[in-house]
Design a protein around this motif. Structure first.
Motif, PDB file in Angstrom:
ATOM      1  N   PRO A   1      42.492  40.706  31.909  1.00  0.00           N
ATOM      2  CA  PRO A   1      42.664  39.634  30.926  1.00  0.00           C
ATOM      3  C   PRO A   1      43.996  38.904  31.094  1.00  0.00           C
ATOM      4  CG  PRO A   1      41.891  41.643  29.873  1.00  0.00           C
ATOM      5  CD  PRO A   1      42.272  42.017  31.275  1.00  0.00           C
ATOM      6  N   ARG A   2      44.031  37.698  30.569  1.00  0.00           N
ATOM      7  CA  ARG A   2      45.214  36.843  30.723  1.00  0.00           C
ATOM      8  C   ARG A   2      46.479  37.511  30.180  1.00  0.00           C
ATOM      9  NH1 ARG A   2      45.970  30.603  28.453  1.00  0.00           N
ATOM     10  NH2 ARG A   2      48.137  30.372  29.137  1.00  0.00           N
TER      11      ARG A   2
ATOM     12  N   VAL B   1      47.745  39.750  32.730  1.00  0.00           N
ATOM     13  CA  VAL B   1      48.262  39.007  33.883  1.00  0.00           C
ATOM     14  C   VAL B   1      49.699  38.579  33.642  1.00  0.00           C
ATOM     15  CG1 VAL B   1      48.045  36.884  35.228  1.00  0.00           C
ATOM     16  CG2 VAL B   1      45.996  38.208  34.651  1.00  0.00           C
ATOM     17  N   GLU B   2      49.946  37.994  32.491  1.00  0.00           N
ATOM     18  CA  GLU B   2      51.289  37.494  32.203  1.00  0.00           C
ATOM     19  C   GLU B   2      52.292  38.634  32.092  1.00  0.00           C
ATOM     20  OE1 GLU B   2      52.064  34.401  32.538  1.00  0.00           O
ATOM     21  OE2 GLU B   2      49.941  34.072  32.992  1.00  0.00           O
TER      22      GLU B   2
ATOM     23  N   ARG C   1      48.928  34.950  40.311  1.00  0.00           N
ATOM     24  CA  ARG C   1      48.387  34.868  38.951  1.00  0.00           C
ATOM     25  C   ARG C   1      46.874  34.628  38.992  1.00  0.00           C
ATOM     26  NH1 ARG C   1      52.037  31.989  37.266  1.00  0.00           N
ATOM     27  NH2 ARG C   1      53.199  33.400  35.913  1.00  0.00           N
TER      28      ARG C   1
ATOM     29  N   SER D   1      43.969  37.197  37.635  1.00  0.00           N
ATOM     30  CA  SER D   1      43.074  36.702  36.586  1.00  0.00           C
ATOM     31  C   SER D   1      41.618  37.033  36.858  1.00  0.00           C
ATOM     32  CB  SER D   1      43.231  35.184  36.435  1.00  0.00           C
ATOM     33  OG  SER D   1      44.530  34.855  35.992  1.00  0.00           O
TER      34      SER D   1
END
Length: 273
Positions: free
Chosen positions: A224-225, A228-229, A216, A220
Motif C-alpha cells: 500500500p501507498r 511505500v512512503e 516508488r 507500489s
C-alpha cells in the motif's frame, strides 16, 4: 488461564505462538479465517472478540486503530490482565507526528494506556522479512534488484527476535508498562542485504540503481501507498546517518539477536525459483 495470540498465522504471531507452546503456556490461536486450530477473531468485526477472549488472562495483539476500542471493551469484559502489542519504532522516531504508520500505532498504544489493562509495547524498526516483499520476485526470476539508494543503511530486525521479546513479556514479571524499541544488531547497506541473500541461495544477485520515482513505482505494485512512503523515507534517511542498532533482544532473552545473514539463510527457499 489462556494466552490469546492474534494474527497467529502472521510472520511474528506464529513465532509467538510457538514460543509460548514450547513453554507449555496454554494458547488460543486466532485468525480472520478460522479453522480447526484457529478461532475467529477480527478486530474489524467486534462481535468475534468476546468468544476469542473468553477466559483469557493475556493477549498478544497487532495494531489496528479502527478496531482497538472494540478490543478494549471485550478485553475488559473478559478480565484480560495484560496485553503485549506489536507496535512500531516509528512512534519514537523524528517526524512521527507526520508519519501515518506512527500515528496508527500510537493510537493503539494510547488506547491501551488508557484502558486500565497492563501493557507492554514491542516497537520493532524495519522488519527483515520486508525484503521478501521488496525483492523476492526479481530474485526468483534471476533479474537485478532495483534500488534507489544501494548504499543506504538499515538495521533490519528478525521476526523471531520480535516474538522472543513478546514471549518474555507474556511469561515473566516486570514487563508491565514497558516499551521496547527493537532494531537489528548491525547496520547494513541495502546492497549488503542483497549480497547476504545471494550468499544464502548460492549465487550473486545483481543490483540496478534506479531513481526514487522508479523505486516508488516498483514498491507500489507490492504494498500500500502508506508503506511505500514509509520505506522510501527510511531508505533516504539511511543515506544520511548510520541507523540505530540495539541490544534489547540479547538483554531480555539472554541470546544474541539474529543477524541479517542468519535470517537470509533461514529464508533462503523464499528467494529460490
Amino acid at each position: 488461564m489462556v494466552t490469546v495470540v492474534f494474527g497467529a498465522r502472521g510472520s511474528v504471531g506464529r513465532h509467538v505462538a510457538a514460543g509460548l507452546a514450547a513453554l507449555d503456556v496454554p494458547v488460543r490461536l486466532t485468525s480472520r479465517t478460522p479453522d480447526g486450530s484457529h478461532v475467529a477473531a477480527d478486530l474489524d468485526a467486534p462481535h468475534t472478540l468476546p468468544a476469542a477472549l473468553e477466559g483469557a488472562s493475556q493477549v498478544f495483539l497487532y495494531a489496528r486503530s479502527e478496531g482497538v476500542d472494540g478490543f478494549v471493551t471485550a478485553a475488559r469484559s473478559a478480565g484480560v490482565r495484560h496485553v503485549v502489542l506489536l507496535s512500531s519504532a516509528a512512534v519514537v522516531q523524528p517526524g512521527s507526528a507526520h508519519n501515518p504508520i506512527a500515528r496508527e500505532h500510537r493510537a493503539v498504544e494510547s488506547a491501551l494506556e488508557e484502558s486500565g489493562i497492563s501493557w507492554t509495547f514491542v516497537r520493532p524498526g524495519m522488519f527483515a522479512t520486508n525484503t521478501r516483499w521488496w525483492w523476492t520476485e526479481p530474485i526468483k526470476k534471476g533479474e537485478a534488484v532495483r534500488l534507489p539508494y544501494p548504499d543506504s543503511m538499515i538495521a533490519p530486525v528478525g521476526e523471531r527476535d520480535m516474538a522472543a521479546v513478546a514471549v518474555r513479556a507474556l511469561t515473566e514479571q516486570g514487563h508491565g508498562r514497558q516499551a521496547y524499541t527493537l532494531y537489528g544488531p548491525q547496520a547494513l547497506t541495502l546492497r549488503e542485504q542483497v549480497g547476504h541473500i545471494g550468499a544464502a541461495i548460492g549465487r550473486e544477485i545483481p543490483v540496478e540503481v534506479v531513481t526514487p520515482e522508479e523505486a516508488r513505482a516498483d514498491l507500489s505494485e507490492k504494498i500500500p501507498r502508506m508503506g511505500v512512503e514509509a520505506i522510501m523515507r527510511a531508505w533516504e534517511a539511511g543515506t544520511r546517518a548510520v541507523p540505530e542498532t540495539s541490544i534489547i533482544v540479547e538483554r531480555l532473552t539472554g541470546r544474541p539477536a539474529q543477524t541479517f545473514a542468519e535470517w537470509a539463510r533461514e529464508h533462503a527457499d523464499d528467494f529460490r525459483p
